[in-house]
Design a protein around this motif. Sequence first.
Motif, short mmCIF file in Angstrom:
data_model
loop_
_atom_site.label_atom_id
_atom_site.label_comp_id
_atom_site.label_asym_id
_atom_site.label_seq_id
_atom_site.Cartn_x
_atom_site.Cartn_y
_atom_site.Cartn_z
N ALA A 68 49.84 52.62 91.63
CA ALA A 68 50.95 53.29 92.62
C ALA A 68 50.95 54.92 92.35
O ALA A 68 51.09 55.45 93.57
N GLU A 69 50.75 55.36 91.25
CA GLU A 69 50.80 57.09 90.98
C GLU A 69 49.60 57.63 91.75
O GLU A 69 49.83 58.47 92.40
N VAL A 70 48.57 56.95 91.78
CA VAL A 70 47.30 57.34 92.36
C VAL A 70 47.68 57.41 94.10
O VAL A 70 47.30 58.37 94.62
N LEU A 71 48.15 56.43 94.44
CA LEU A 71 48.36 56.46 95.98
C LEU A 71 49.34 57.33 96.24
O LEU A 71 49.32 58.08 97.21
N LEU A 72 50.47 57.44 95.50
CA LEU A 72 51.49 58.36 95.87
C LEU A 72 50.81 59.94 95.65
O LEU A 72 51.23 60.74 96.72
N VAL A 106 57.65 63.70 83.60
CA VAL A 106 57.93 63.11 84.89
C VAL A 106 56.69 62.82 85.49
O VAL A 106 55.82 63.54 85.46
N ASP A 107 56.77 61.79 86.43
CA ASP A 107 55.57 61.42 87.26
C ASP A 107 55.35 62.61 88.02
O ASP A 107 54.19 63.00 88.40
N PHE A 108 56.35 62.69 88.92
CA PHE A 108 56.03 64.04 89.94
C PHE A 108 57.38 65.05 89.81
O PHE A 108 58.22 64.47 89.80
N TYR A 109 56.93 66.24 90.11
CA TYR A 109 57.89 67.36 90.10
C TYR A 109 57.73 68.43 91.26
O TYR A 109 56.64 68.85 91.51
N CYS A 110 58.43 68.62 92.25
CA CYS A 110 58.71 69.67 93.03
C CYS A 110 59.67 70.85 92.60
O CYS A 110 60.92 70.51 92.85
N GLU A 158 60.06 59.52 90.19
CA GLU A 158 59.72 58.70 89.22
C GLU A 158 59.15 57.46 89.75
O GLU A 158 59.87 56.76 90.55
N LEU A 159 58.19 56.79 89.19
CA LEU A 159 57.79 55.30 89.68
C LEU A 159 57.94 54.55 88.42
O LEU A 159 57.49 54.81 87.59
N ASP A 160 58.47 53.33 88.78
CA ASP A 160 58.61 52.28 87.67
C ASP A 160 57.83 51.08 88.12
O ASP A 160 58.27 50.30 89.03
N ARG A 174 63.92 57.46 92.25
CA ARG A 174 63.22 56.58 91.34
C ARG A 174 62.83 55.47 92.45
O ARG A 174 63.48 54.95 93.29
N PHE A 175 61.41 55.07 92.41
CA PHE A 175 60.71 54.01 93.38
C PHE A 175 60.07 52.97 92.51
O PHE A 175 59.54 53.39 91.39
N ARG A 176 60.08 51.77 92.89
CA ARG A 176 59.25 50.72 92.31
C ARG A 176 57.81 50.89 92.69
O ARG A 176 57.40 51.30 93.61
N ASN A 177 56.93 50.53 91.59
CA ASN A 177 55.43 50.66 92.11
C ASN A 177 55.23 49.67 93.27
O ASN A 177 54.59 50.25 94.31
#
Length: 121
Positions: free
Chosen positions: A25-29, A54-58, A66-68, A97-100
């Motif tokens: 999911a992280e790769v996709l996003l 954190v997963d992603f930061y702007c 964040e992906l969970d 926050r989003f689910r994978n």
Amino acid sequence: MSNDLFNRTSTKELRRELRQRQTPAEVLLWNELRNRQLNGAKFRRQHSIGGYVVDFYCAESALVVELDGSIHDFPDAQAYDREREAVICDLGLSMMRFRNDDVERRLPYVLEKIAENLNTE
């Protein structure tokens, strides 16, 4: 905001390891966020803020994404997530926050929701 809050040297190896072990999911996003593809916003992946990564930061939108996965369903993980989110939000940042599963099955929806929270022209 103080520069010593971001990408501390003490988290460098952890950030590198997390980038090498991204979830599907992280790769996709990341493939959709990198290189300013979403509304021209610059995102960083596996970015440290304080003692957290954190997963992603702007930065320009003060937005954390964040992906969970299922590990976040356990009570201990939920308590840690609440504490972590409170610290990050106390710094004036917003967190989404989003689910994978959402990223993997409903990517356009996830991107739309992120775009709604960006401060871009």
